[in-house]
Design a protein around this motif. Structure first.
Motif, mmCIF file in Angstrom:
data_model
loop_
_atom_site.group_PDB
_atom_site.id
_atom_site.type_symbol
_atom_site.label_atom_id
_atom_site.label_comp_id
_atom_site.label_asym_id
_atom_site.label_seq_id
_atom_site.Cartn_x
_atom_site.Cartn_y
_atom_site.Cartn_z
ATOM 1 N N LEU A 111 -4.581 12.426 -1.577
ATOM 2 C CA LEU A 111 -5.884 11.776 -1.758
ATOM 3 C C LEU A 111 -5.784 10.277 -1.517
ATOM 4 C CD1 LEU A 111 -7.232 13.688 -4.898
ATOM 5 C CD2 LEU A 111 -8.070 13.865 -2.538
ATOM 6 N N LEU A 112 -4.706 9.647 -1.974
ATOM 7 C CA LEU A 112 -4.499 8.221 -1.737
ATOM 8 C C LEU A 112 -4.415 7.935 -0.246
ATOM 9 C CD1 LEU A 112 -3.878 5.313 -2.656
ATOM 10 C CD2 LEU A 112 -1.457 6.001 -2.775
ATOM 11 N N ARG A 113 -3.649 8.719 0.496
ATOM 12 C CA ARG A 113 -3.531 8.469 1.940
ATOM 13 C C ARG A 113 -4.866 8.702 2.647
ATOM 14 N NH1 ARG A 113 0.278 11.768 5.981
ATOM 15 N NH2 ARG A 113 -1.406 13.244 5.700
ATOM 16 N N PHE A 123 -13.225 -0.713 7.435
ATOM 17 C CA PHE A 123 -12.988 -2.149 7.554
ATOM 18 C C PHE A 123 -12.306 -2.547 8.863
ATOM 19 C CE2 PHE A 123 -12.971 -1.392 2.901
ATOM 20 C CZ PHE A 123 -14.100 -2.144 2.587
ATOM 21 N N ASP A 124 -12.100 -1.593 9.737
ATOM 22 C CA ASP A 124 -11.464 -1.841 11.034
ATOM 23 C C ASP A 124 -10.154 -2.633 10.876
ATOM 24 O OD1 ASP A 124 -11.190 -1.607 13.777
ATOM 25 O OD2 ASP A 124 -12.184 -3.535 14.140
ATOM 26 N N THR A 125 -9.276 -2.096 10.070
ATOM 27 C CA THR A 125 -7.983 -2.729 9.825
ATOM 28 C C THR A 125 -6.924 -1.652 9.642
ATOM 29 O OG1 THR A 125 -6.825 -4.375 8.494
ATOM 30 C CG2 THR A 125 -8.254 -2.844 7.297
ATOM 31 N N ARG A 126 -5.726 -2.072 9.551
ATOM 32 C CA ARG A 126 -4.608 -1.134 9.322
ATOM 33 C C ARG A 126 -4.087 -1.366 7.907
ATOM 34 N NH1 ARG A 126 -1.874 3.482 10.638
ATOM 35 N NH2 ARG A 126 0.358 3.193 10.425
ATOM 36 N N MET A 127 -4.038 -0.301 7.129
ATOM 37 C CA MET A 127 -3.518 -0.363 5.773
ATOM 38 C C MET A 127 -2.026 -0.033 5.834
ATOM 39 S SD MET A 127 -6.361 -0.893 4.064
ATOM 40 C CE MET A 127 -6.159 -0.477 2.361
ATOM 41 N N SER A 128 -1.218 -0.864 5.190
ATOM 42 C CA SER A 128 0.218 -0.579 5.164
ATOM 43 C C SER A 128 0.649 -0.287 3.738
ATOM 44 C CB SER A 128 1.017 -1.750 5.738
ATOM 45 O OG SER A 128 0.926 -2.872 4.891
ATOM 46 N N VAL A 129 1.595 0.626 3.618
ATOM 47 C CA VAL A 129 2.145 1.005 2.324
ATOM 48 C C VAL A 129 3.637 0.709 2.356
ATOM 49 C CG1 VAL A 129 2.501 2.874 0.686
ATOM 50 C CG2 VAL A 129 0.416 2.817 2.069
ATOM 51 N N THR A 130 4.074 -0.076 1.382
ATOM 52 C CA THR A 130 5.500 -0.373 1.243
ATOM 53 C C THR A 130 5.916 -0.061 -0.188
ATOM 54 O OG1 THR A 130 5.018 -2.687 0.707
ATOM 55 C CG2 THR A 130 5.483 -2.173 3.022
ATOM 56 N N VAL A 178 11.290 16.677 -3.045
ATOM 57 C CA VAL A 178 10.205 16.104 -3.845
ATOM 58 C C VAL A 178 9.287 17.247 -4.284
ATOM 59 C CG1 VAL A 178 8.216 14.552 -3.817
ATOM 60 C CG2 VAL A 178 10.300 13.924 -2.582
ATOM 61 N N CYS A 179 9.040 17.335 -5.598
ATOM 62 C CA CYS A 179 8.226 18.428 -6.115
ATOM 63 C C CYS A 179 6.864 17.962 -6.623
ATOM 64 C CB CYS A 179 8.953 19.163 -7.244
ATOM 65 S SG CYS A 179 10.461 19.979 -6.655
ATOM 66 N N SER A 180 6.759 16.716 -7.074
ATOM 67 C CA SER A 180 5.457 16.220 -7.531
ATOM 68 C C SER A 180 5.450 14.708 -7.486
ATOM 69 C CB SER A 180 5.154 16.716 -8.958
ATOM 70 O OG SER A 180 6.032 16.119 -9.883
ATOM 71 N N ALA A 181 4.238 14.162 -7.457
ATOM 72 C CA ALA A 181 4.045 12.714 -7.468
ATOM 73 C C ALA A 181 2.776 12.424 -8.242
ATOM 74 C CB ALA A 181 3.945 12.185 -6.058
ATOM 75 N N LYS A 182 2.865 11.476 -9.174
ATOM 76 C CA LYS A 182 1.709 11.107 -10.006
ATOM 77 C C LYS A 182 1.731 9.597 -10.214
ATOM 78 C CE LYS A 182 0.757 15.423 -11.945
ATOM 79 N NZ LYS A 182 0.253 16.135 -10.865
ATOM 80 N N PRO A 183 0.557 8.989 -10.215
ATOM 81 C CA PRO A 183 0.536 7.562 -10.550
ATOM 82 C C PRO A 183 0.795 7.401 -12.049
ATOM 83 C CG PRO A 183 -1.687 8.381 -10.174
ATOM 84 C CD PRO A 183 -0.763 9.499 -9.860
ATOM 85 N N GLN A 184 1.541 6.344 -12.377
ATOM 86 C CA GLN A 184 1.807 6.078 -13.781
ATOM 87 C C GLN A 184 0.658 5.240 -14.328
ATOM 88 O OE1 GLN A 184 5.420 3.966 -14.536
ATOM 89 N NE2 GLN A 184 5.599 4.768 -16.609
ATOM 90 N N VAL A 185 0.060 5.706 -15.424
ATOM 91 C CA VAL A 185 -1.098 5.011 -15.971
ATOM 92 C C VAL A 185 -0.693 4.110 -17.097
ATOM 93 C CG1 VAL A 185 -3.393 5.311 -16.949
ATOM 94 C CG2 VAL A 185 -2.484 6.972 -15.343
#
Length: 185
Positions: A111-113, A123-130, A178-185
């Motif tokens: 969903l994030l991607r 916004f006609d831009t490139r989003m980068s993830v690091t 990798v089995c799961s990924a969750k944001p830490q709240v």
């Protein structure tokens, strides 16, 4: 012509010379190179070439296998490779090589991607993830990996960034996945 009259001719019995003495000595034939030597040299050269080709094939296969096999040797390595395939390359087929079989829980990351791709269009831009340092918390055949994802873009000449902490759960079967990924709240 007959001998003159009155001369005595003494007759000597004719002797034959043995045939060896009359015939010229036989010429010895020119020595021929033994064909076995040539065959042996050709066999050795052919064997060496076959061994060289076989050895080259084996080395080529091993180099190819090492270059194409994904590195899943440790929890942090598998998370890093997964994120690179998922966010940087955006290659789902490659990213799937790093996930657990049987339905990994990666929906929130997906969903994030999808949201980032929608923003790029808006916004006609490139989003980068690091991401920065990956912290591992091993627990036997499972390990949690914590990291900060930094999402940045240049919008209207202004650099904007957002930092999110995520926890990735990994599991070791024959290799780490990798089995799961969750944001830490």
């Amino acid at each position: 012509m007959p001998p003159p009259a009155g001369s005595q001719v003494s007759r000597v019995p004719a002797q034959r010379t043995p045939p060896e003495e009359l015939a010229p000595p036989a010429v010895a034939p020119a020595p021929q190179r033994p064909r076995r030597r040539i065959r042996r040299v050709l066999t050795v050269v052919a064997g060496a070439l076959a061994a060289l080709c076989l050895g080259g094939g084996v080395v080529g296969y091993l180099v190819y296998d090492r270059a194409t096999t994904p590195d899943r040797s440790a929890p942090d390595v598998v998370v890093d490779n997964y994120l690179r395939a998922f966010f940087v390359d955006r290659n789902d087929v490659r990213a799937d090589l790093f996930v657990c079989e049987g339905g990994p829980d990666l929906e929130q990351l997906r969903l994030l991607r999808d949201d980032l791709i929608a923003r790029e269009g808006r916004f006609d831009t490139r989003m980068s993830v690091t991401w920065g340092t990956l912290k591992m918390y091993p627990d036997g055949r499972d390990a949690a990996v914590q990291l900060d994802l930094t999402i940045s873009a240049l919008v209207d000449g202004i650099r904007q960034a957002d930092r999110q902490t995520w926890i990735f759960n990994t599991h070791l079967d024959s290799d780490w996945r990798v089995c799961s990924a969750k944001p830490q709240v």
